[in-house]
Design a protein around this motif. Sequence first.
Motif, PDB file in Angstrom:
ATOM      1  N   PRO A  57       0.522  -1.412   0.331  1.00  0.00           N
ATOM      2  CA  PRO A  57      -0.337   0.461  -0.053  1.00  0.00           C
ATOM      3  C   PRO A  57       0.681   1.515   0.330  1.00  0.00           C
ATOM      4  CG  PRO A  57       0.147  -0.668   2.153  1.00  0.00           C
ATOM      5  CD  PRO A  57       1.332  -1.010   1.069  1.00  0.00           C
ATOM      6  N   LEU A  58       0.463   2.095  -0.496  1.00  0.00           N
ATOM      7  CA  LEU A  58       0.648   4.009   0.009  1.00  0.00           C
ATOM      8  C   LEU A  58      -0.611   4.793   0.249  1.00  0.00           C
ATOM      9  CD1 LEU A  58       2.333   5.622  -0.917  1.00  0.00           C
ATOM     10  CD2 LEU A  58       1.614   6.416  -3.429  1.00  0.00           C
ATOM     11  N   LEU A  59      -0.014   5.089   1.362  1.00  0.00           N
ATOM     12  CA  LEU A  59      -0.717   6.393   1.833  1.00  0.00           C
ATOM     13  C   LEU A  59      -0.295   7.706   2.306  1.00  0.00           C
ATOM     14  CD1 LEU A  59      -2.713   6.401   4.658  1.00  0.00           C
ATOM     15  CD2 LEU A  59      -0.350   7.206   5.812  1.00  0.00           C
ATOM     16  N   LYS A  60      -1.316   9.001   1.812  1.00  0.00           N
ATOM     17  CA  LYS A  60      -1.161  10.618   1.932  1.00  0.00           C
ATOM     18  C   LYS A  60      -2.504  10.196   2.450  1.00  0.00           C
ATOM     19  CE  LYS A  60       0.016  13.094  -2.225  1.00  0.00           C
ATOM     20  NZ  LYS A  60      -0.778  14.580  -1.143  1.00  0.00           N
ATOM     21  N   ASP A  61      -1.347  11.708   4.062  1.00  0.00           N
ATOM     22  CA  ASP A  61      -2.687  12.250   4.419  1.00  0.00           C
ATOM     23  C   ASP A  61      -1.852  13.284   4.772  1.00  0.00           C
ATOM     24  OD1 ASP A  61      -4.194  13.295   6.329  1.00  0.00           O
ATOM     25  OD2 ASP A  61      -3.069  11.994   8.047  1.00  0.00           O
ATOM     26  N   GLY A  62      -3.031  14.552   3.955  1.00  0.00           N
ATOM     27  CA  GLY A  62      -2.502  15.916   3.611  1.00  0.00           C
ATOM     28  C   GLY A  62      -1.083  15.929   2.402  1.00  0.00           C
ATOM     29  N   ASP A  63       0.056  16.673   3.259  1.00  0.00           N
ATOM     30  CA  ASP A  63       1.137  16.748   2.373  1.00  0.00           C
ATOM     31  C   ASP A  63       2.387  15.052   3.336  1.00  0.00           C
ATOM     32  OD1 ASP A  63       1.884  17.077   5.084  1.00  0.00           O
ATOM     33  OD2 ASP A  63       2.907  19.169   4.666  1.00  0.00           O
ATOM     34  N   LEU A  64       1.805  14.474   4.054  1.00  0.00           N
ATOM     35  CA  LEU A  64       2.526  13.263   4.260  1.00  0.00           C
ATOM     36  C   LEU A  64       2.254  12.180   3.032  1.00  0.00           C
ATOM     37  CD1 LEU A  64       4.053  11.790   6.681  1.00  0.00           C
ATOM     38  CD2 LEU A  64       2.180  10.798   7.235  1.00  0.00           C
ATOM     39  N   VAL A  65       3.213  11.820   2.939  1.00  0.00           N
ATOM     40  CA  VAL A  65       3.303  10.626   2.294  1.00  0.00           C
ATOM     41  C   VAL A  65       3.870   9.785   2.976  1.00  0.00           C
ATOM     42  CG1 VAL A  65       3.948   9.883  -0.610  1.00  0.00           C
ATOM     43  CG2 VAL A  65       3.180  12.064   0.182  1.00  0.00           C
ATOM     44  N   LEU A  66       3.733   8.001   2.935  1.00  0.00           N
ATOM     45  CA  LEU A  66       4.272   6.566   3.569  1.00  0.00           C
ATOM     46  C   LEU A  66       4.254   5.468   3.032  1.00  0.00           C
ATOM     47  CD1 LEU A  66       5.603   6.429   5.976  1.00  0.00           C
ATOM     48  CD2 LEU A  66       3.012   6.422   7.344  1.00  0.00           C
ATOM     49  N   TRP A  67       5.066   5.058   2.586  1.00  0.00           N
ATOM     50  CA  TRP A  67       4.993   3.614   2.395  1.00  0.00           C
ATOM     51  C   TRP A  67       5.413   2.491   3.097  1.00  0.00           C
ATOM     52  CZ3 TRP A  67      10.200   2.451   2.035  1.00  0.00           C
ATOM     53  CH2 TRP A  67      11.048   3.579   1.537  1.00  0.00           C
ATOM     54  N   SER A  69       3.988  -0.970   5.157  1.00  0.00           N
ATOM     55  CA  SER A  69       2.425  -0.618   5.057  1.00  0.00           C
ATOM     56  C   SER A  69       2.540  -0.492   6.939  1.00  0.00           C
ATOM     57  CB  SER A  69       1.609  -3.043   5.045  1.00  0.00           C
ATOM     58  OG  SER A  69       2.524  -3.979   5.607  1.00  0.00           O
ATOM     59  N   ASN A  70       3.402  -1.534   7.728  1.00  0.00           N
ATOM     60  CA  ASN A  70       3.528  -0.978   9.105  1.00  0.00           C
ATOM     61  C   ASN A  70       4.307   0.086   9.546  1.00  0.00           C
ATOM     62  OD1 ASN A  70       3.789  -4.341   9.401  1.00  0.00           O
ATOM     63  ND2 ASN A  70       5.698  -4.182   9.503  1.00  0.00           N
ATOM     64  N   ALA A  71       4.619   0.615   9.054  1.00  0.00           N
ATOM     65  CA  ALA A  71       4.143   2.267   9.193  1.00  0.00           C
ATOM     66  C   ALA A  71       3.128   2.871   9.194  1.00  0.00           C
ATOM     67  CB  ALA A  71       5.954   2.847   8.549  1.00  0.00           C
ATOM     68  N   ILE A  72       2.490   2.505   8.226  1.00  0.00           N
ATOM     69  CA  ILE A  72       1.405   2.838   8.119  1.00  0.00           C
ATOM     70  C   ILE A  72      -0.242   2.812   8.902  1.00  0.00           C
ATOM     71  CG2 ILE A  72      -0.436   2.395   5.992  1.00  0.00           C
ATOM     72  CD1 ILE A  72       1.316   2.740   3.721  1.00  0.00           C
ATOM     73  N   VAL A  73       0.686   1.118   9.597  1.00  0.00           N
ATOM     74  CA  VAL A  73      -0.625   0.806  10.278  1.00  0.00           C
ATOM     75  C   VAL A  73      -0.312   2.316  11.880  1.00  0.00           C
ATOM     76  CG1 VAL A  73      -1.263  -0.678  12.252  1.00  0.00           C
ATOM     77  CG2 VAL A  73      -0.862  -1.400   9.652  1.00  0.00           C
ATOM     78  N   ARG A  74       1.239   2.010  11.787  1.00  0.00           N
ATOM     79  CA  ARG A  74       1.527   2.561  13.385  1.00  0.00           C
ATOM     80  C   ARG A  74       1.288   4.273  13.338  1.00  0.00           C
ATOM     81  NH1 ARG A  74       6.081  -1.268  13.417  1.00  0.00           N
ATOM     82  NH2 ARG A  74       6.891  -0.336  11.930  1.00  0.00           N
ATOM     83  N   TYR A  75       1.600   4.982  12.193  1.00  0.00           N
ATOM     84  CA  TYR A  75       0.909   5.886  11.622  1.00  0.00           C
ATOM     85  C   TYR A  75      -0.019   6.194  12.274  1.00  0.00           C
ATOM     86  CZ  TYR A  75      -0.328  11.256   9.731  1.00  0.00           C
ATOM     87  OH  TYR A  75      -1.280  11.959   9.381  1.00  0.00           O
ATOM     88  N   LEU A  76      -1.334   6.031  11.465  1.00  0.00           N
ATOM     89  CA  LEU A  76      -2.811   6.107  11.289  1.00  0.00           C
ATOM     90  C   LEU A  76      -3.015   5.783  12.691  1.00  0.00           C
ATOM     91  CD1 LEU A  76      -3.870   4.073   8.404  1.00  0.00           C
ATOM     92  CD2 LEU A  76      -3.412   6.553   9.317  1.00  0.00           C
ATOM     93  N   ALA A  77      -2.521   4.646  13.763  1.00  0.00           N
ATOM     94  CA  ALA A  77      -3.371   4.800  15.160  1.00  0.00           C
ATOM     95  C   ALA A  77      -2.592   5.764  15.886  1.00  0.00           C
ATOM     96  CB  ALA A  77      -2.442   3.633  15.714  1.00  0.00           C
ATOM     97  N   ALA A  78      -0.599   6.226  15.501  1.00  0.00           N
ATOM     98  CA  ALA A  78      -0.391   7.038  16.357  1.00  0.00           C
ATOM     99  C   ALA A  78      -1.144   8.942  16.556  1.00  0.00           C
ATOM    100  CB  ALA A  78       0.641   7.416  16.134  1.00  0.00           C
ATOM    101  N   GLU A  79      -2.420   9.115  15.281  1.00  0.00           N
ATOM    102  CA  GLU A  79      -2.071  10.057  14.587  1.00  0.00           C
ATOM    103  C   GLU A  79      -3.708  10.313  15.189  1.00  0.00           C
ATOM    104  OE1 GLU A  79      -0.634  12.578  13.696  1.00  0.00           O
ATOM    105  OE2 GLU A  79      -2.057  14.192  12.737  1.00  0.00           O
ATOM    106  N   TYR A  80      -4.319   9.783  14.916  1.00  0.00           N
ATOM    107  CA  TYR A  80      -5.873   9.140  15.159  1.00  0.00           C
ATOM    108  C   TYR A  80      -6.624   8.729  16.221  1.00  0.00           C
ATOM    109  CZ  TYR A  80      -5.260  11.563  10.801  1.00  0.00           C
ATOM    110  OH  TYR A  80      -5.151  12.366   9.604  1.00  0.00           O
ATOM    111  N   ALA A  81      -5.747   8.136  16.824  1.00  0.00           N
ATOM    112  CA  ALA A  81      -6.237   6.778  18.247  1.00  0.00           C
ATOM    113  C   ALA A  81      -7.259   7.602  18.966  1.00  0.00           C
ATOM    114  CB  ALA A  81      -5.277   5.987  18.867  1.00  0.00           C
ATOM    115  N   VAL A  82      -6.667   9.339  19.545  1.00  0.00           N
ATOM    116  CA  VAL A  82      -7.684   9.900  20.067  1.00  0.00           C
ATOM    117  C   VAL A  82      -8.997  10.734  19.983  1.00  0.00           C
ATOM    118  CG1 VAL A  82      -6.919  11.482  22.297  1.00  0.00           C
ATOM    119  CG2 VAL A  82      -5.385  10.070  21.916  1.00  0.00           C
ATOM    120  N   SER A  83      -8.340  11.054  18.802  1.00  0.00           N
ATOM    121  CA  SER A  83      -9.115  12.279  18.043  1.00  0.00           C
ATOM    122  C   SER A  83     -10.049  10.894  17.470  1.00  0.00           C
ATOM    123  CB  SER A  83      -8.783  12.742  16.877  1.00  0.00           C
ATOM    124  OG  SER A  83      -7.895  11.967  16.392  1.00  0.00           O
ATOM    125  N   SER A  84      -9.925   9.553  17.242  1.00  0.00           N
ATOM    126  CA  SER A  84     -10.909   9.285  17.099  1.00  0.00           C
ATOM    127  C   SER A  84     -11.835   8.191  17.809  1.00  0.00           C
ATOM    128  CB  SER A  84     -10.663   8.217  16.190  1.00  0.00           C
ATOM    129  OG  SER A  84      -9.642   7.272  16.442  1.00  0.00           O
TER     130      SER A  84
END
Length: 213
Positions: A57-67, A69-84
């Motif tokens: 996979p590839l992820l883009k979140d605003g100006d962040l580009v990330l490839w 898969s494990n890094a993508i999982v960790r990023y989404l959890a770190a960034e959105y766990a609280v706000s979600s």
Amino acid sequence: MSSSITIWGRPNSNNVKKALWIAAELGLKYKHVLAGLQHGVNNTPEYLALNPNGVIPLLKDGDLVLWESNAIVRYLAAEYAVSSGHPELWPASARTRAAGDKWMDWTSTTFAGIYRDVFWGFFRTPEAERDMALINGNLAKVNKLMAIVDAQLAKTAYLSGAEFGVGDIPLGCFIYTYFNLPVERPSLPNLGRWYTDLQKRKAYQDVVMIPLT
Ligand SMILES: N[C@@H](CCC(=O)N[C@@H](CS)C(=O)NCC(=O)O)C(=O)O
């Protein structure tokens, strides 16, 4: 909350499933672009400019580009766990996170390569062309690795620890295909109990438990 997330990848890829699963656990809204194998896209110059590896996979979140898969999982959890509203998916304790982290890395570096020959050998190779010696040899190695997982799951409910967490996501994706292989599996009760628990999660049902192709 999430505003401009795009995830590229075909939904039948285990590595893509990881990203889609954590996004579903967090209830994130995102744009999904099909890419890989018959969908192409991942070999276009535009895609390669974002991910020079040309894989999904590839992820883009605003100006962040990330490839990766494990890094993508960790990023989404770190960034959105609280706000979600799911702070449990990114525990504050580095020690708790580390316990799950090791299983994410283990799945990619120790398990996935060996398992690939088994999975592709069965599901993505016509019966007449299957290399059964390779498949059976690697299946025996996979079963040995599963015994290591079973021993961990005798001690903790999840690979992440007492609670479900991102450490369960990589192997959780692969395990669905493992339990659907038309082969004999050793009796590993803790592994079976963990898999049963994963199957109760809506996000797992929606993202991971799709027909094998
Ligand atoms: N280490 C990478 C591996 C990515 C990878 O190998 N992806 C495969 C699919 S699982 C891929 O892009 N294959 C080419 C394709 O599907 O066209 C990750 O975890 O993201």
